[in-house]
Design a protein around this motif. Structure first.
Motif, PDB file in Angstrom:
ATOM      1  N   TYR A  20       0.835  -1.199   0.000  1.00 23.52           N
ATOM      2  CA  TYR A  20       0.000   0.000   0.000  1.00 23.52           C
ATOM      3  C   TYR A  20       0.869   1.249   0.000  1.00 23.52           C
ATOM      4  CZ  TYR A  20      -3.890  -3.053   1.309  1.00 23.52           C
ATOM      5  OH  TYR A  20      -4.843  -4.044   1.326  1.00 23.52           O
ATOM      6  N   MET A  21       0.384   2.274  -0.644  1.00 20.88           N
ATOM      7  CA  MET A  21       1.042   3.580  -0.605  1.00 20.88           C
ATOM      8  C   MET A  21      -0.040   4.653  -0.591  1.00 20.88           C
ATOM      9  SD  MET A  21       2.369   3.885  -4.542  1.00 20.88           S
ATOM     10  CE  MET A  21       2.637   5.645  -4.414  1.00 20.88           C
ATOM     11  N   THR A  22       0.241   5.765   0.053  1.00 22.73           N
ATOM     12  CA  THR A  22      -0.722   6.853   0.165  1.00 22.73           C
ATOM     13  C   THR A  22      -0.071   8.162  -0.253  1.00 22.73           C
ATOM     14  OG1 THR A  22      -1.791   5.743   2.025  1.00 22.73           O
ATOM     15  CG2 THR A  22      -2.309   8.052   1.716  1.00 22.73           C
ATOM     16  N   CYS A  23      -0.786   8.982  -0.983  1.00 24.75           N
ATOM     17  CA  CYS A  23      -0.256  10.287  -1.369  1.00 24.75           C
ATOM     18  C   CYS A  23      -1.385  11.308  -1.406  1.00 24.75           C
ATOM     19  CB  CYS A  23       0.448  10.234  -2.718  1.00 24.75           C
ATOM     20  SG  CYS A  23      -0.642   9.947  -4.133  1.00 24.75           S
ATOM     21  N   LEU A  24      -1.030  12.573  -1.369  1.00 23.06           N
ATOM     22  CA  LEU A  24      -2.010  13.639  -1.477  1.00 23.06           C
ATOM     23  C   LEU A  24      -2.513  13.723  -2.914  1.00 23.06           C
ATOM     24  CD1 LEU A  24      -0.189  16.390   0.637  1.00 23.06           C
ATOM     25  CD2 LEU A  24      -2.078  14.906   1.353  1.00 23.06           C
ATOM     26  N   PRO A  25      -3.746  14.149  -3.124  1.00 22.32           N
ATOM     27  CA  PRO A  25      -4.297  14.224  -4.486  1.00 22.32           C
ATOM     28  C   PRO A  25      -3.466  15.095  -5.426  1.00 22.32           C
ATOM     29  CG  PRO A  25      -6.048  14.432  -2.877  1.00 22.32           C
ATOM     30  CD  PRO A  25      -4.761  14.470  -2.105  1.00 22.32           C
ATOM     31  N   GLU A  26      -2.826  16.141  -4.882  1.00 27.73           N
ATOM     32  CA  GLU A  26      -2.059  17.048  -5.740  1.00 27.73           C
ATOM     33  C   GLU A  26      -0.645  16.558  -6.023  1.00 27.73           C
ATOM     34  OE1 GLU A  26      -1.961  18.788  -1.477  1.00 27.73           O
ATOM     35  OE2 GLU A  26      -3.344  17.701  -2.789  1.00 27.73           O
ATOM     36  N   ASN A  27      -0.261  15.419  -5.473  1.00 27.38           N
ATOM     37  CA  ASN A  27       1.082  14.889  -5.691  1.00 27.38           C
ATOM     38  C   ASN A  27       1.116  14.106  -7.002  1.00 27.38           C
ATOM     39  OD1 ASN A  27       3.651  13.820  -5.553  1.00 27.38           O
ATOM     40  ND2 ASN A  27       3.490  13.234  -3.401  1.00 27.38           N
ATOM     41  N   ALA A  28       1.228  14.835  -8.105  1.00 32.39           N
ATOM     42  CA  ALA A  28       1.181  14.223  -9.431  1.00 32.39           C
ATOM     43  C   ALA A  28       2.347  13.277  -9.668  1.00 32.39           C
ATOM     44  CB  ALA A  28       1.156  15.314 -10.501  1.00 32.39           C
ATOM     45  N   ALA A  29       3.524  13.612  -9.150  1.00 31.00           N
ATOM     46  CA  ALA A  29       4.701  12.770  -9.362  1.00 31.00           C
ATOM     47  C   ALA A  29       4.507  11.391  -8.739  1.00 31.00           C
ATOM     48  CB  ALA A  29       5.937  13.446  -8.772  1.00 31.00           C
ATOM     49  N   MET A  30       3.923  11.353  -7.548  1.00 31.26           N
ATOM     50  CA  MET A  30       3.698  10.066  -6.897  1.00 31.26           C
ATOM     51  C   MET A  30       2.608   9.269  -7.605  1.00 31.26           C
ATOM     52  SD  MET A  30       4.742   7.986  -4.676  1.00 31.26           S
ATOM     53  CE  MET A  30       5.850   9.022  -3.728  1.00 31.26           C
ATOM     54  N   ARG A  31       1.614   9.954  -8.123  1.00 28.17           N
ATOM     55  CA  ARG A  31       0.571   9.249  -8.861  1.00 28.17           C
ATOM     56  C   ARG A  31       1.138   8.633 -10.141  1.00 28.17           C
ATOM     57  NH1 ARG A  31      -2.561  13.905  -8.373  1.00 28.17           N
ATOM     58  NH2 ARG A  31      -2.845  13.938 -10.642  1.00 28.17           N
ATOM     59  N   ARG A  32       2.015   9.368 -10.825  1.00 27.68           N
ATOM     60  CA  ARG A  32       2.649   8.818 -12.031  1.00 27.68           C
ATOM     61  C   ARG A  32       3.490   7.594 -11.682  1.00 27.68           C
ATOM     62  NH1 ARG A  32       3.447  14.375 -13.292  1.00 27.68           N
ATOM     63  NH2 ARG A  32       5.579  14.263 -12.478  1.00 27.68           N
ATOM     64  N   LEU A  33       4.193   7.667 -10.558  1.00 28.97           N
ATOM     65  CA  LEU A  33       5.019   6.540 -10.132  1.00 28.97           C
ATOM     66  C   LEU A  33       4.151   5.328  -9.826  1.00 28.97           C
ATOM     67  CD1 LEU A  33       7.949   5.758  -9.514  1.00 28.97           C
ATOM     68  CD2 LEU A  33       7.572   6.491  -7.149  1.00 28.97           C
TER      69      LEU A  33
END
Length: 204
Positions: free
Chosen positions: A128-141
């Motif tokens: 599992y991983m969690t990120c803020l909605p505005e963290n586009a770099a983490m979403r791409r990863l």
């Protein structure tokens, strides 16, 4: 794993390897260098130096594992695998932090790949991983590693099916750990041995 990466027009030289307990200060110093935005992206809220000091002090234990991008003896990016103290659940949590000037250079991807290998070898089938909605770099990863993303108002959760261990993943981690431990041993020698004795021991 020594790499040359190109970030923001500059070629950087460093390695992705496991961090050991004796290197906890390197991890702590990395966290303290994070700017306010990066801290918020990593922890989901604003945190101060005291919080990071305590976090670093409790990270290296039975339930945690840290890989890092190390350049010139300094940690510039880190990936954490948590949940190893409850291995029967076959789930773990991944978290990442990369200093601003070292982003967009592939460091996050390499750290993620290393973390997935470590998770597989320990019987963790779901990461599992969690990120803020505005963290586009983490979403791409997360998308790159085929994570299923579930959006929420406050955060986005990614779920990754890691698969089981194979002889190749076990060998890969073993070689990486051996190299990383050798690097640690050499740095400890340099720190505690007189320069002249170290040079004589190394045949200089």
């Amino acid at each position: 794993m020594t790499r040359s990466t190109k970030a923001r027009g500059k070629v950087r030289h460093g390695e992705i390897r496991r961090l050991w307990l004796a290197e906890r200060d390197l991890f702590r110093e990395h966290l303290l260098r994070l700017d306010p935005l990066t801290r918020q992206q990593r922890f989901g809220t604003a945190v101060n130096d005291a919080f990071l000091e305590n976090y670093a002090a409790t990270t290296f234990g039975v339930g945690g594992l840290v890989y890092a991008y190390v350049e010139d003896g300094v940690v510039r990016g880190a990936a954490e695998l948590r949940g190893l103290d409850d291995i029967i659940a076959q789930t773990g949590e991944a978290a990442f932090s990369v200093e601003t000037e070292w982003r967009r250079s592939g460091i996050g991807s390499e750290l993620f790949a290393r973390l997935i290998t470590a998770a597989r070898n320990r019987g963790i089938r779901t990461l599992y991983m969690t990120c803020l909605p505005e963290n586009a770099a983490m979403r791409r990863l997360a998308h790159k590693f085929k994570a299923d993303l579930v959006g929420g108002y406050a955060d986005i959760e990614g779920v990754i099916a890691t698969g089981g261990p194979t002889p190749f993943t076990i060998l890969d981690e073993a070689l990486d750990n051996a190299k990383g431990f050798a690097t640690l041993a050499l740095s400890l020698q340099k720190a505690f041995w007189p320069t002249r004795l170290l040079a004589r021991a190394m045949g200089a």
